[in-house]
Design an enzyme around this catalytic site. Sequence first.
Site, PDB file in Angstrom:
ATOM      1  N   GLN A  22       7.439  -1.635  -1.353  1.00 24.98           N
ATOM      2  CA  GLN A  22       6.754  -2.267  -2.479  1.00 24.98           C
ATOM      3  C   GLN A  22       5.518  -1.448  -2.813  1.00 24.98           C
ATOM      4  O   GLN A  22       4.914  -0.827  -1.933  1.00 24.98           O
ATOM      5  CB  GLN A  22       6.380  -3.720  -2.142  1.00 24.98           C
ATOM      6  N   SER A  23       5.112  -1.463  -4.068  1.00 25.81           N
ATOM      7  CA  SER A  23       4.137  -0.482  -4.546  1.00 25.81           C
ATOM      8  C   SER A  23       2.718  -0.768  -4.095  1.00 25.81           C
ATOM      9  O   SER A  23       1.959   0.152  -3.782  1.00 25.81           O
ATOM     10  CB  SER A  23       4.187  -0.395  -6.082  1.00 25.81           C
ATOM     11  N   THR A  24       2.301  -2.024  -4.046  1.00 26.98           N
ATOM     12  CA  THR A  24       0.902  -2.357  -3.754  1.00 26.98           C
ATOM     13  C   THR A  24       0.842  -3.426  -2.675  1.00 26.98           C
ATOM     14  O   THR A  24       1.829  -4.111  -2.377  1.00 26.98           O
ATOM     15  CB  THR A  24       0.193  -2.865  -5.023  1.00 26.98           C
TER      16      THR A  24
END
Length: 690
Positions: A22-24
């Site tokens: 997941q990106s953040t």
Amino acid sequence: MTSSDHLPVAVLKRKAVVYVRQSTQAQVQTNLESQRRQYELVDVARRWGFREVEVIDDDLGRSASGTMARPGFERLVADLCTGKVGAVLCFDASRLSRNGHDWHRLLELCGLVEARVIDLDGVYDPCRPNDRLLLGMKGSISEFELGVLRARMYDAARAKARRGELRISVPIGYIWHRDYGLGLDPDLRVQEAVRLVFSRFRELSSARQVLISLTADGLHFPRPSDGKKMVSLDWVPIRYRNVIPILKNPFYAGAYVYGKSEKRTEIVDGRARKSYGHGKPFSEWEVLLKDHHEGYIDWSEFERNQTCLATNAYGKAGGVKSGRGGRALLAGLITCGRCGRRLVVSYSGRPPGQHSLYRCDRSNQMLARPRCLTFGASRIDATIAREILAAVTPMAIEAALEAERMHMESRDERQRVMELDLQQARYDASLAERRYAACDPDNRLIAAQLEKSWEATLRRVTACEARLAEVRQPEPATPVPDFAGLADDLEAAWNAPGVGMRCRQQLLRSLVAGIIADVDDEQREVILTIHWQGGQHSQLRVRKPKSGEHGQRTPEEALAVMRTMATRWSDEDIAATLNRMGMQTGHGKTWTARRVGSLRTVHKIRGYRSADKNGEWLTMSEAAAKLGVSHHRIRRLIQDGVLPAEQVVRGAPHQIRAFDLEDERIAAFAKRKGPCRTEPEGQNSLFPDV
């Protein structure tokens, strides 16, 4: 490949890798459904026939745009190179990479080892041209999608910022309210702390001095205890990093600013690394909306503050050294009239730094050329000081009244801060008391901790009350300055022991913009051109001292005594006389025969006559030896007026003529036995027959 097709046995013997990302960090904490669906790919791998399935979730919270290192992705690539991986499972192509370079490198490795790429749509074999084309298109679409989303997001943010509606993070002293938007912090204590920083900077014109002044007053400054939310604040002693951001932030001047900083990208180990927070020049700010909200200061004061801070940062292009003390009054303010460079201050003498000189040294150091000019600082500083006092004399009364008003305002501000501190401390104590009262008394673990907190708040209330009482009732030992008296005698105020060189330099810079110096070698004069702040100019000429002329010359009174005594007394006697009279040398030392002799040689003072021993003049010791009496008897005869003697000044040795010792009366007194007494004329004896 569909679910009805089967994977080769050689591929199924290897392990399947499920890549989760997941990106953040916010997505990791909130988007739990996305995590669950990615972890469910383990069941998908088992349905395809893989017995060994490995999950790589090291990259949770890491972007796949190529600007951040991904240890999980690197481990996946390393396993592919060893040939242990038969299939790579991902939720979609964007989970593996949003960077074309990383995506195509992964597909190339999968094609070399004949590994498969599996997502929810099916199984892809990178060795086949059609599957390779489809996977390439998916990676390109993912990369393009990221760029489009980012561009739309940034464009929307910039458009909102141009209208002043984008809710950017605000500094301490402001708050975003849900109903009425941006406004001042409702906590009056926070507002007063911010305003106090600006008021002290108006007075001191130095961020460092503001910190020292507020620390001496015991001021505390709010610090967010909940990160960027700034809902809960802790009050801690003020620091330098609290003062500088307040003075440099245009938000406090009522201006809405967006795009003050920029990001920079560097290639490190073959990967792009982005860093943020690099400040841009004032002219390159993207959005600047003045009078956007209520400010603590106006925009003109903000610009003056920035100019003052830039001036204090001495060493930059166009900078002028601020008044920081030292021995020279014009340090950093005086320039050379021949080359235009700023004069430097050099120190000499004993103890070190006793004498200061202004000199133009840059051409000598950098180009090996002769110095433009050099002259002493003492006379120049004294002349400029007299000129400054003459300029401010007509405004002395108004300045004294303004100084008294500022002094009273400073006391009122300090008292107001102490009152707010006491109010907050009493509230904290009341809150701690209510919490302790609401606690179950049988729960001693909680009650003991609440009791300690209550006691700590009560101690703080006591300390705040003591500080407030000290401010309201100053000690008698601290006298209030007599500002009216200072207006009557500015020279005494300028030379007062409590006034340091820093204060004089700051006063000078408030009146003078610069001074240009030149030397007239023929007239032996220093020419000073003063550029006043109002735009006017004036010129002064200061005579340079001659050789041997300096500020530590021997007093004329001592030279007069020396000239009078030198013809009759030795250097030892002259030194003893000067010491008895309390006179000192030009360096503040006592006299010795050697120092007297050196000074006589310099000033061409002839030696004493009795050194010839021609017998015309005698000292008291020589007269006593000639008469065969004691030194005390000769002194008594001189005091009674029987023996004439000369004395240059009071306290100096007596000079006696040898001719006077031949008087019969003196000889009769000298032959007497017993005490030396004289009988006044006209006095009858009580015992005439005795």
